[in-house]
Write a protein that holds these residues in place. Structure first.
Motif, mmCIF file in Angstrom:
data_model
loop_
_atom_site.group_PDB
_atom_site.id
_atom_site.type_symbol
_atom_site.label_atom_id
_atom_site.label_comp_id
_atom_site.label_asym_id
_atom_site.label_seq_id
_atom_site.Cartn_x
_atom_site.Cartn_y
_atom_site.Cartn_z
ATOM 1 N N ASP A 56 -2.897 -8.652 6.936
ATOM 2 C CA ASP A 56 -3.869 -9.034 5.911
ATOM 3 C C ASP A 56 -3.475 -10.438 5.445
ATOM 4 O O ASP A 56 -2.757 -10.611 4.461
ATOM 5 C CB ASP A 56 -3.824 -8.030 4.753
ATOM 6 N N ARG A 59 -3.926 -11.652 1.721
ATOM 7 C CA ARG A 59 -2.981 -10.982 0.813
ATOM 8 C C ARG A 59 -1.562 -11.516 1.019
ATOM 9 O O ARG A 59 -0.850 -11.797 0.043
ATOM 10 C CB ARG A 59 -3.010 -9.466 1.052
ATOM 11 N N GLY A 257 4.808 0.163 2.787
ATOM 12 C CA GLY A 257 4.312 -0.933 3.593
ATOM 13 C C GLY A 257 5.424 -1.799 4.139
ATOM 14 O O GLY A 257 6.592 -1.679 3.769
ATOM 15 N N SER A 288 2.027 0.455 -4.396
ATOM 16 C CA SER A 288 0.904 0.051 -3.547
ATOM 17 C C SER A 288 0.673 1.055 -2.431
ATOM 18 O O SER A 288 -0.471 1.276 -2.009
ATOM 19 C CB SER A 288 1.157 -1.342 -2.953
ATOM 20 N N ALA A 289 1.758 1.693 -1.942
ATOM 21 C CA ALA A 289 1.599 2.684 -0.874
ATOM 22 C C ALA A 289 0.820 3.903 -1.364
ATOM 23 O O ALA A 289 -0.015 4.453 -0.637
ATOM 24 C CB ALA A 289 2.968 3.104 -0.340
ATOM 25 N N LYS A 291 -1.383 3.884 -3.641
ATOM 26 C CA LYS A 291 -2.780 3.470 -3.805
ATOM 27 C C LYS A 291 -3.484 3.333 -2.459
ATOM 28 O O LYS A 291 -4.583 3.872 -2.264
ATOM 29 C CB LYS A 291 -2.848 2.151 -4.571
ATOM 30 N N SER A 292 -2.845 2.610 -1.515
ATOM 31 C CA SER A 292 -3.496 2.372 -0.226
ATOM 32 C C SER A 292 -3.660 3.655 0.577
ATOM 33 O O SER A 292 -4.584 3.779 1.379
ATOM 34 C CB SER A 292 -2.706 1.339 0.585
ATOM 35 N N SER A 293 -2.759 4.634 0.367
ATOM 36 C CA SER A 293 -2.878 5.928 1.045
ATOM 37 C C SER A 293 -3.828 6.877 0.332
ATOM 38 O O SER A 293 -3.992 8.019 0.770
ATOM 39 C CB SER A 293 -1.492 6.586 1.147
ATOM 40 N N ARG A 294 -4.387 6.416 -0.764
ATOM 41 C CA ARG A 294 -5.321 7.199 -1.586
ATOM 42 C C ARG A 294 -4.662 8.463 -2.144
ATOM 43 O O ARG A 294 -5.331 9.453 -2.424
ATOM 44 C CB ARG A 294 -6.587 7.551 -0.788
ATOM 45 N N ASN A 408 -2.370 -1.349 -9.669
ATOM 46 C CA ASN A 408 -3.369 -2.413 -9.806
ATOM 47 C C ASN A 408 -2.736 -3.705 -10.326
ATOM 48 O O ASN A 408 -3.052 -4.801 -9.851
ATOM 49 C CB ASN A 408 -4.491 -1.968 -10.750
ATOM 50 N N GLU A 411 -0.512 -5.489 -7.638
ATOM 51 C CA GLU A 411 -1.340 -6.097 -6.599
ATOM 52 C C GLU A 411 -1.996 -7.376 -7.126
ATOM 53 O O GLU A 411 -2.072 -8.387 -6.421
ATOM 54 C CB GLU A 411 -2.408 -5.114 -6.126
#
Length: 537
Positions: A56, A59, A257, A288-289, A291-294, A408, A411
């Motif tokens: 990304d 980012r 990540g 963040s992991a 969050k990104s993994s929902r 949030n 990030e």
């Protein structure tokens, strides 16, 4: 070589990199990633293109710029935590502990509590005394232990990119979950198994406390953060042990990540001509992991409100009454601290005048190294700490709302800590930066933080270094476990015999018998146990 083969090779040599991808790299000053394109085979070119496409770039560019810019900012201030936000061991009485314990069990029985285990990372040390245990565990997975190229048994760095100043050998081999799990307990259990069995016991206690009947009616969901380097090994390890009695669907694995390593001039470091050097993004990557993994959404769907978070390398990680304290407080804390005797007692910047204990918190994002530097700068020869230094030991209770806020916020701010390391690259060892976030990077986002002091000998037995080091080894962790459990047995009316000095041995109480020393009278009263041994039903 035939004429057609020669023409094919010439065509390969003159084929340029994909133009759109090259233009994207140029936008961020990273076109050097294609510097050796003409020397690559078709297969290697394909690998390079896929590796670059997986990044990304916007980012990563934002993280690099924000992180480097933050290096020039003034050092963050250290502020004492208000006394009203500190729960000390001396101040807590039995009645309070019982009340908090019951509140915690009620929250567990209501399905509001999850456990979050940090078990990521990249490198692993090998204690020669534990090699047999590693080998036995891997044989169950159909693998075998191999000494990795570039790593010697005595820990000397022979080309794997790890600094030689570390106190333990290093290897990129994905044995992190196993090497941290076996500390030589009488039962032969791994720390993973102990933690799984503690969850089983806690489920049973919560069901009994709320008259739910079977412990199967209460379930604590266990989220385990791995890394790309340890994920497969960890999953297979759990599967081969049938999840240590837990239901497979109550254990969720997810990966932290990775982020590219960069040179001091912000360029991507190439590990090989067709692969960018990457490293895990630190234990703070958990935010963040999730969050990104929902998985934050998954927790909400499950009705989870509170998350108990700790590291895999603590042999005495018990939620205990801290769940109840957190439920009672609502917002903020607790953050668990212990008296950590290995730190120099002269590194004091603020102390409680009654107990002599140091207390501090972070008012901005900062690293442990910065913290120690600031403490050293502020130290006074007139300050004396009679009970040792209080330090954060990676035992947390978070609300789900706060985890969302932190994920949030981190990030958006995109500030990572820069760890200067020797990075393996196409040019040999290149000095560069690994970018990491730390678990305590969440603190600045908290409206309030509570410190919950615990006794080290009851809740902190870290495994950080190999046997032979001065502290935090498998041996020291094992002794802390055995000594604590021995005190439980004696308090329950049991007796111990031993062939070696008791300070060097003890007994192990199975978590399936007792979570924190409760309900042992029926097993131990009037009985004699010869140390070392495991006490089971």
């Amino acid at each position: 070589m035939t004429e057609s083969q020669g023409e094919s090779n010439n065509a390969t040599a003159t084929t340029p990199p994909p133009q759109p991808l090259l233009e994207r790299l140029k936008d961020y000053g990273q076109e050097d990633a294609f510097a050796l394109w003409d020397e690559l085979s078709l297969e290697e070119r394909d690998l390079l293109v896929k590796d670059i496409e997986s990044l990304d770039l916007p980012r990563i560019d934002r993280i690099i710029r924000c992180s480097l810019r933050s290096q020039g900012l003034p050092a963050a201030a250290i502020e004492p935590v208000p006394e009203s936000s500190v729960s000390t061991v001396e101040e807590r009485n039995l009645e309070e502990r019982e009340r908090w314990w019951k509140m915690g069990l009620k929250a567990i029985s209501d399905g509001k509590v999850a456990v979050l285990l940090l078990s990521g990372g990249q490198e692993a040390w090998f204690d020669p005394e534990c090699i047999g245990l590693f080998q036995a565990a891997l044989q169950e997975l159909g693998s075998e232990v191999q000494t990795q190229k570039g790593v010697s048994r005595d820990g000397v760095d022979l080309g794997n990119g790890r600094d030689t100043g570390d106190q333990y050998p290093a290897s990129p081999f994905s044995l992190l979950p196993i090497k941290k799990s076996y500390i030589g307990l009488p039962s032969g259990k791994s720390l993973f198994q102990l933690q799984a069995e503690r969850i089983l016991c806690l489920q049973r206690l919560a069901a009994q406390a709320t008259n739910e009947g079977s412990s199967g009616s209460v379930q604590i969901h266990w989220y385990i953060m791995t890394s790309p380097f340890t994920d497969d090994t960890t999953r297979k390890y759990f599967e081969s042990h049938k999840f240590f009695g837990l239901e497979p669907d109550q254990v969720t694995f997810f990966q932290q990540g990775t982020i590219p390593c960069v040179s001091k001039d912000s360029r991507l470091i190439m590990e090989t001509p067709y692969r960018v050097a990457k490293a895990p993004d630190g234990n703070g990557g958990v935010y963040s992991a999730l969050k990104s993994s929902r998985l934050l959404e998954d927790m909400a769907v499950r009705g989870i409100k509170y998350v108990d978070c700790y590291g895999v390398d603590n042999a005495l990680a018990y939620p205990q009454e801290k769940v109840g304290v957190f439920v009672r407080r609502g917002k903020g804390g607790p953050l668990t601290v212990v008296e950590y005797s290995e730190l120099d007692s002269s590194l004091a910047s603020a102390i409680n005048q009654e107990t002599g204990r140091l207390r501090f918190c972070w008012s901005n994002v900062m690293s442990v190294a910065t913290l120690i530097d600031l403490m050293t700068t502020l130290k006074s020869s007139t300050l004396r700490i009679s009970h040792g230094i209080v330090i954060h030991v990676c035992l947390h209770m978070f609300s789900l709302d706060f985890l969302n806020q932190v994920a949030n916020g981190l990030e958006k701010d995109s500030i990572y800590h820069l760890a200067e390391k020797k990075i393996p690259s196409i040019h040999g060892h290149t000095m560069g930066y690994k970018l990491e976030q730390f678990i305590f990077d969440a603190f600045p986002y908290a409206p309030s933080t509570a410190l919950f002091e615990v006794l080290r000998e009851e809740e902190f037995a870290p495994v950080k270094n190999a046997n032979g080091s001065n502290f935090d080894t498998p041996d020291s962790a094992r002794l802390l476990v055995l000594r604590l459990h021995s005190r439980w047995v004696v308090a329950a009316g049991g007796f111990l015999t031993h062939s070696v000095p008791l300070y060097a041995t003890g007994v192990e109480v199975s978590p399936l018998c007792s979570y924190a020393g409760e309900n042992l009278e029926a097993i131990c009263r009037g009985r004699t146990f010869h140390a070392p041994c495991e006490i089971t039903f």
